[in-house]
Design an enzyme around this catalytic site. Structure first.
Site, PDB file in Angstrom:
ATOM      1  N   MET A   8       0.599  -1.018   0.271  1.00  0.00           N
ATOM      2  CA  MET A   8       0.205   0.097   0.020  1.00  0.00           C
ATOM      3  C   MET A   8       1.149   0.932   0.490  1.00  0.00           C
ATOM      4  O   MET A   8       1.763   1.446   0.541  1.00  0.00           O
ATOM      5  CB  MET A   8      -0.793  -0.166   1.342  1.00  0.00           C
ATOM      6  CG  MET A   8      -1.745  -0.865   0.857  1.00  0.00           C
ATOM      7  SD  MET A   8      -3.025  -0.966   2.655  1.00  0.00           S
ATOM      8  CE  MET A   8      -3.674   0.712   2.260  1.00  0.00           C
ATOM      9  N   CYS A  98      -1.929  -1.136  -9.163  1.00  0.00           N
ATOM     10  CA  CYS A  98      -2.161   0.002  -8.758  1.00  0.00           C
ATOM     11  C   CYS A  98      -3.135   1.564  -9.696  1.00  0.00           C
ATOM     12  O   CYS A  98      -2.884   2.176 -11.418  1.00  0.00           O
ATOM     13  CB  CYS A  98      -0.813   1.099  -8.328  1.00  0.00           C
ATOM     14  SG  CYS A  98      -1.216   2.672  -7.679  1.00  0.00           S
ATOM     15  N   ARG A 225      -5.695  -3.053   3.318  1.00  0.00           N
ATOM     16  CA  ARG A 225      -6.666  -1.539   4.708  1.00  0.00           C
ATOM     17  C   ARG A 225      -6.729  -2.367   5.584  1.00  0.00           C
ATOM     18  O   ARG A 225      -6.371  -1.712   6.729  1.00  0.00           O
ATOM     19  CB  ARG A 225      -7.355  -1.136   3.572  1.00  0.00           C
ATOM     20  CG  ARG A 225      -7.013  -0.082   2.465  1.00  0.00           C
ATOM     21  CD  ARG A 225      -8.502   0.112   1.647  1.00  0.00           C
ATOM     22  NE  ARG A 225      -8.822  -0.991   0.854  1.00  0.00           N
ATOM     23  CZ  ARG A 225     -10.956  -0.802   0.381  1.00  0.00           C
ATOM     24  NH1 ARG A 225     -10.953   0.493   1.217  1.00  0.00           N
ATOM     25  NH2 ARG A 225     -11.406  -1.895   0.770  1.00  0.00           N
TER      26      ARG A 225
END
Length: 316
Positions: A8, A98, A225
């Site tokens: 991330m 991405c 996440r």
């Protein structure tokens, strides 16, 4: 089952990997991307993104780390892949997922989904540059603005000789909108390929992981996440353990403020602590109050003092 910690950009750097792998059971971490354009990057770039290279490609607690490359030119992807493994990376990963506008504007990441041939050429060049005993993985989405090319994309990865494929179950245009997650499509890709397929997207707890694996047929998942929402998520997902209690989360944040970021300009912890608290608020009511307290602070010493001042004993 295997549980991988996702790359991330701007979030899961080496310090956060260090913290999270201490309290989890991740099988592998993928780094933030190393951007490859038209040169062989200096060693210091790889060490900045992946300082674990100086520790046998493992975090301090022993979890394997793999360097991820982002780019579109096969020659330079190959040369930088070779350098990454020479420096000790346990294989290399190619970023084809991405969704960042900045990244896509320069022809990397999810832009490659528009032309599976580019994915094939990039992954093939990396595979040929990396010793056969080391893995070459690729991370993709289902497509750019539709899933029409999902099989073409998956075939390109397998035909290039990749070791495994991570599929995020949405297109680039769908971003991270929960209602668009398509674990069934991941399953269709898995059935088509002979290489392992790892499912990614909307895995927040043990139940969602079980549902994802049941629908997709995958026995491995990658989480991103959610790993920030629940700091011990890999143990929740693997073993159905309860989420980390708030006092332990605070202890983790306190340790974070004590870790020094190399070449920090003084703003690293300001941004990252606030960022992490914004994720934690989705799972812990206590994080909202703490976030309100620190969001007005603008320098690292003040942030550190505010976090360190919390008496964990009174939270238990």
């Amino acid at each position: 089952m295997r549980v991988l910690l996702a790359p991330m950009e701007g979030v899961l750097d080496s310090l956060v990997r260090e913290l999270l792998t201490e309290v989890n059971d991740y099988d592998l971490c993928i780094t933030e991307f190393v951007r490859v354009v038209d040169q062989l990057l200096p060693v210091k770039v790889f060490h900045r993104i992946c300082p674990e290279l100086q520790n046998a490609s493992r975090t301090p607690s022993g979890t394997l780390v793999r360097v991820q490359l982002l780019g579109q030119f096969p020659q330079w992807l190959a040369e930088n892949a070779a350098r990454a493994v020479e420096l000790g990376s346990w294989g290399v990963d190619l970023n084809c997922g991405c969704p960042s506008k900045t990244v896509n504007g320069s022809g990397g990441g999810a832009t490659l989904l528009k032309d599976p041939e580019l994915i094939y050429q990039g992954a093939k060049a990396m595979r040929e540059a990396v010793p056969a005993h080391l893995p070459v993985s690729v991370k993709v989405r289902l497509g750019w603005d539709s899933g029409e090319k999902k099989f073409e994309i998956a075939d390109a990865v397998q035909q290039a000789g990749a070791t495994e494929l991570v599929v995020h179950g949405r297109t680039k245009e769908q971003g991270y909108r929960a209602e668009h997650i398509d674990w069934q499509a991941i399953g269709e890709i898995r059935q088509r390929l002979n290489i392992p397929v790892i499912a990614n997207g909307e895995i927040w707890d043990w139940q969602s992981a079980q549902e994802c694996m049941a629908i997709s047929g995958c026995d491995s998942v990658m989480i991103g996440r959610g790993a920030l929402n629940i700091p011990n998520l890999s143990r929740v997902v693997k073993y159905n353990e309860p989420r980390m209690p708030w006092p332990e989360v605070v202890a983790l944040l306190q340790k974070y403020t004590r870790l020094e970021k190399q070449s920090d300009t003084g703003l690293y912890h300001v941004a990252r602590i606030k960022q992490w608290l914004s994720y934690l608020r989705k799972e812990y009511d206590e994080a909202t109050e703490l976030f309100q307290h620190v969001r007005v602070l603008n320098n690292s010493p003040d942030i550190a003092r505010a976090i360190q001042a919390i008496d964990i004993g009174k939270l238990r």
